[in-house]
Design a protein around this motif. Structure first.
Motif, PDB file in Angstrom:
ATOM      1  N   GLY A  67       0.805  -1.213   0.000  1.00 38.96           N
ATOM      2  CA  GLY A  67       0.000   0.000   0.000  1.00 38.96           C
ATOM      3  C   GLY A  67       0.835   1.258   0.000  1.00 38.96           C
ATOM      4  O   GLY A  67       0.418   2.301  -0.519  1.00 38.96           O
ATOM      5  N   HIS A  68       2.040   1.164   0.564  1.00 36.90           N
ATOM      6  CA  HIS A  68       2.955   2.306   0.567  1.00 36.90           C
ATOM      7  C   HIS A  68       3.953   2.241  -0.598  1.00 36.90           C
ATOM      8  O   HIS A  68       4.900   3.035  -0.644  1.00 36.90           O
ATOM      9  N   ASN A  69       3.730   1.282  -1.496  1.00 29.73           N
ATOM     10  CA  ASN A  69       4.589   1.117  -2.683  1.00 29.73           C
ATOM     11  C   ASN A  69       6.053   0.923  -2.312  1.00 29.73           C
ATOM     12  O   ASN A  69       6.961   1.456  -2.951  1.00 29.73           O
ATOM     13  N   THR A  70       6.303   0.138  -1.260  1.00 30.45           N
ATOM     14  CA  THR A  70       7.682  -0.058  -0.816  1.00 30.45           C
ATOM     15  C   THR A  70       8.324  -1.331  -1.354  1.00 30.45           C
ATOM     16  O   THR A  70       9.548  -1.489  -1.240  1.00 30.45           O
ATOM     17  N   LEU A  71       7.527  -2.252  -1.921  1.00 32.25           N
ATOM     18  CA  LEU A  71       8.118  -3.489  -2.425  1.00 32.25           C
ATOM     19  C   LEU A  71       8.746  -3.279  -3.809  1.00 32.25           C
ATOM     20  O   LEU A  71       9.943  -3.477  -3.990  1.00 32.25           O
ATOM     21  N   PHE A  72       7.904  -2.861  -4.749  1.00 29.23           N
ATOM     22  CA  PHE A  72       8.352  -2.762  -6.132  1.00 29.23           C
ATOM     23  C   PHE A  72       8.463  -1.312  -6.583  1.00 29.23           C
ATOM     24  O   PHE A  72       7.879  -0.405  -5.974  1.00 29.23           O
ATOM     25  N   LYS A  73       9.172  -1.100  -7.681  1.00 29.34           N
ATOM     26  CA  LYS A  73       9.342   0.248  -8.202  1.00 29.34           C
ATOM     27  C   LYS A  73       8.044   0.812  -8.749  1.00 29.34           C
ATOM     28  O   LYS A  73       7.726   1.986  -8.556  1.00 29.34           O
ATOM     29  N   LEU A  74       7.281  -0.034  -9.461  1.00 27.69           N
ATOM     30  CA  LEU A  74       6.065   0.443 -10.110  1.00 27.69           C
ATOM     31  C   LEU A  74       4.847   0.230  -9.214  1.00 27.69           C
ATOM     32  O   LEU A  74       4.651  -0.881  -8.678  1.00 27.69           O
ATOM     33  N   PRO A  75       4.013   1.250  -9.026  1.00 24.14           N
ATOM     34  CA  PRO A  75       2.802   1.094  -8.211  1.00 24.14           C
ATOM     35  C   PRO A  75       1.907  -0.048  -8.668  1.00 24.14           C
ATOM     36  O   PRO A  75       1.298  -0.719  -7.827  1.00 24.14           O
ATOM     37  N   ARG A  76       1.829  -0.284  -9.970  1.00 21.98           N
ATOM     38  CA  ARG A  76       0.923  -1.337 -10.442  1.00 21.98           C
ATOM     39  C   ARG A  76       1.398  -2.722 -10.011  1.00 21.98           C
ATOM     40  O   ARG A  76       0.584  -3.629  -9.788  1.00 21.98           O
ATOM     41  N   HIS A  77       2.725  -2.887  -9.880  1.00 21.09           N
ATOM     42  CA  HIS A  77       3.228  -4.167  -9.397  1.00 21.09           C
ATOM     43  C   HIS A  77       2.932  -4.346  -7.910  1.00 21.09           C
ATOM     44  O   HIS A  77       2.600  -5.448  -7.462  1.00 21.09           O
ATOM     45  N   ASN A  78       3.031  -3.268  -7.138  1.00 21.93           N
ATOM     46  CA  ASN A  78       2.634  -3.321  -5.731  1.00 21.93           C
ATOM     47  C   ASN A  78       1.145  -3.633  -5.605  1.00 21.93           C
ATOM     48  O   ASN A  78       0.734  -4.404  -4.730  1.00 21.93           O
ATOM     49  N   ALA A  79       0.346  -3.030  -6.477  1.00 18.98           N
ATOM     50  CA  ALA A  79      -1.103  -3.262  -6.447  1.00 18.98           C
ATOM     51  C   ALA A  79      -1.436  -4.707  -6.792  1.00 18.98           C
ATOM     52  O   ALA A  79      -2.309  -5.322  -6.161  1.00 18.98           O
ATOM     53  N   MET A  80      -0.739  -5.260  -7.779  1.00 15.83           N
ATOM     54  CA  MET A  80      -0.973  -6.659  -8.161  1.00 15.83           C
ATOM     55  C   MET A  80      -0.627  -7.601  -7.015  1.00 15.83           C
ATOM     56  O   MET A  80      -1.386  -8.524  -6.701  1.00 15.83           O
ATOM     57  N   MET A  81       0.522  -7.355  -6.382  1.00 15.56           N
ATOM     58  CA  MET A  81       0.927  -8.213  -5.269  1.00 15.56           C
ATOM     59  C   MET A  81      -0.010  -8.038  -4.079  1.00 15.56           C
ATOM     60  O   MET A  81      -0.425  -9.017  -3.449  1.00 15.56           O
ATOM     61  N   GLY A  82      -0.353  -6.794  -3.758  1.00 10.13           N
ATOM     62  CA  GLY A  82      -1.263  -6.552  -2.641  1.00 10.13           C
ATOM     63  C   GLY A  82      -2.621  -7.192  -2.861  1.00 10.13           C
ATOM     64  O   GLY A  82      -3.195  -7.785  -1.940  1.00 10.13           O
ATOM     65  N   GLY A  83      -3.141  -7.094  -4.071  1.00 12.43           N
ATOM     66  CA  GLY A  83      -4.434  -7.701  -4.379  1.00 12.43           C
ATOM     67  C   GLY A  83      -4.386  -9.217  -4.273  1.00 12.43           C
ATOM     68  O   GLY A  83      -5.331  -9.853  -3.795  1.00 12.43           O
ATOM     69  N   ALA A  84      -3.274  -9.813  -4.728  1.00 13.47           N
ATOM     70  CA  ALA A  84      -3.141 -11.270  -4.658  1.00 13.47           C
ATOM     71  C   ALA A  84      -3.033 -11.740  -3.206  1.00 13.47           C
ATOM     72  O   ALA A  84      -3.687 -12.705  -2.799  1.00 13.47           O
TER      73      ALA A  84
END
Length: 343
Positions: A67-84
């Motif tokens: 949610g804070h976009n700290t895992l991946f560089k791109l927000p959409r990749h953080n969103a994909m992982m968070g949603g999964a």
């Protein structure tokens, strides 16, 4: 090669190994725990229940980092992982976008903002209130169960969420279908899953209860001035934020909740990943433990006020009353403010 992958995909240098390890761990314990539960061996089922519960806890706090976009560089990749990952925690009835938006309100407005005023509802319905309080006295996280139940019902009772009805129906069919299949396979295995989920809710609410004394703001009842009166006030934010570490002497124990207890450091720099929070905490606060709540005091407060916490105590927003109560183990704190329930 590892350095190349890290630079290409991950936001912070040195994040690949800890994040991959955490992701591997939460999936291993969740699905491995499920396998142990399905074995129907009593000892293995007990171990599997605890393993699955902790897998869900780690998944939840990884969602927080996404949610804070700290895992991946791109927000959409953080969103994909968070949603999964939200499928593991059972919070998938709500959208990841809603979850993230609600949590950003917490950081930007320096308030615990809720759409569902469960306190007001229980105050108006004494019978339901007594039932909830009785369950909470028995250490059943009834308020959290209510808030998670709202995730399923929200699109059918809130006009602003009606566009999500089809999506929630699909999710409910899948999850309740799997739950029914588990029940038909073994009612005891079904109870183990429910117990694992209850442990998840208990851990999340324990960590949330004493991290702030912002006060709960019901969005439907608040005017704009009330909502934004502390927006951007960093001094207010830090003075109303507390770090609830599991252990100061043994920092590795804080990994049980993915370092979520380093909460002052997190609010000071919200984009710091979970594995860098101990270092940040040390850099910012050194040996100053004035905002670090001893674990035994957390346990004392959680136990003593488990019923009072249902409706809370607004007086804890006044002066340093909350801090004093934290340090003598008598704080009330809050319930129903999990970042997994954006209502």
């Amino acid at each position: 090669m590892i350095n190349s992958i890290e630079k290409t995909w991950f936001r912070h240098q040195g994040s690949l190994l800890p994040n991959i390890s955490a992701l591997f761990y939460c999936h291993l314990t969740y699905f491995g725990g499920a396998g142990l539960i399905l074995s129907l061996n009593p000892v293995l089922m007990a171990a599997g229940t605890l393993a699955m519960a902790h897998g869900m806890v780690i998944a939840a706090y990884l969602i927080h980092d996404c949610g804070h976009n700290t895992l991946f560089k791109l927000p959409r990749h953080n969103a994909m992982m968070g949603g999964a990952l939200n499928w593991l925690t059972g919070g998938c009835y709500s959208t990841y976008a809603d979850l993230r938006t609600a949590h950003m309100h917490h950081h930007v407005d320096n308030a615990d903002v809720t759409t569902l005023d469960y306190r007001g509802y229980l105050a108006r319905h004494p019978v339901q209130r007594k039932i909830v309080e009785a369950l909470e006295w028995l250490y059943v996280p009834a308020v959290e169960w209510i808030m998670h139940g709202v995730l399923v019902l929200a699109p059918f009772v809130l006009k602003e969420k009606k566009d999500q009805r089809r999506r929630v129906t699909r999710v409910a069919v899948i999850r309740f279908g799997l739950f029914l299949a588990l029940f038909l396979y073994s009612p005891i295995a079904c109870l183990c899953y429910l117990l694992a989920y209850t442990i998840l809710l208990t851990v999340l609410r324990f960590m949330d209860a004493f991290q702030h004394n912002y006060g709960v703001v019901a969005l439907a009842l608040a005017d704009e001035a009330e909502l934004i009166k502390h927006r951007g006030d960093r001094d207010y934010e830090q003075s109303h934020t507390f770090s609830n570490l599991i252990s100061v002497q043994h920092p590795w124990l804080n990994l049980l909740t993915l370092n979520f207890g380093y909460h002052n450091a997190h609010h000071a720099r919200p984009t710091t990943p979970w594995h860098m929070l101990p270092t940040l905490h040390q850099a910012l606060y050194g040996n100053d433990t004035s905002a670090v709540i001893p674990f035994r005091k957390q346990l004392s407060s959680f136990h003593k006020n488990r019923v009072t916490r249902v409706l809370g105590d607004d007086s804890e927003m006044q002066g340093n009353r909350f801090a004093q109560r934290l340090w003598n183990g008598s704080a009330v704190g809050v319930a129903g403010v999990s970042f997994l329930t954006p209502f």
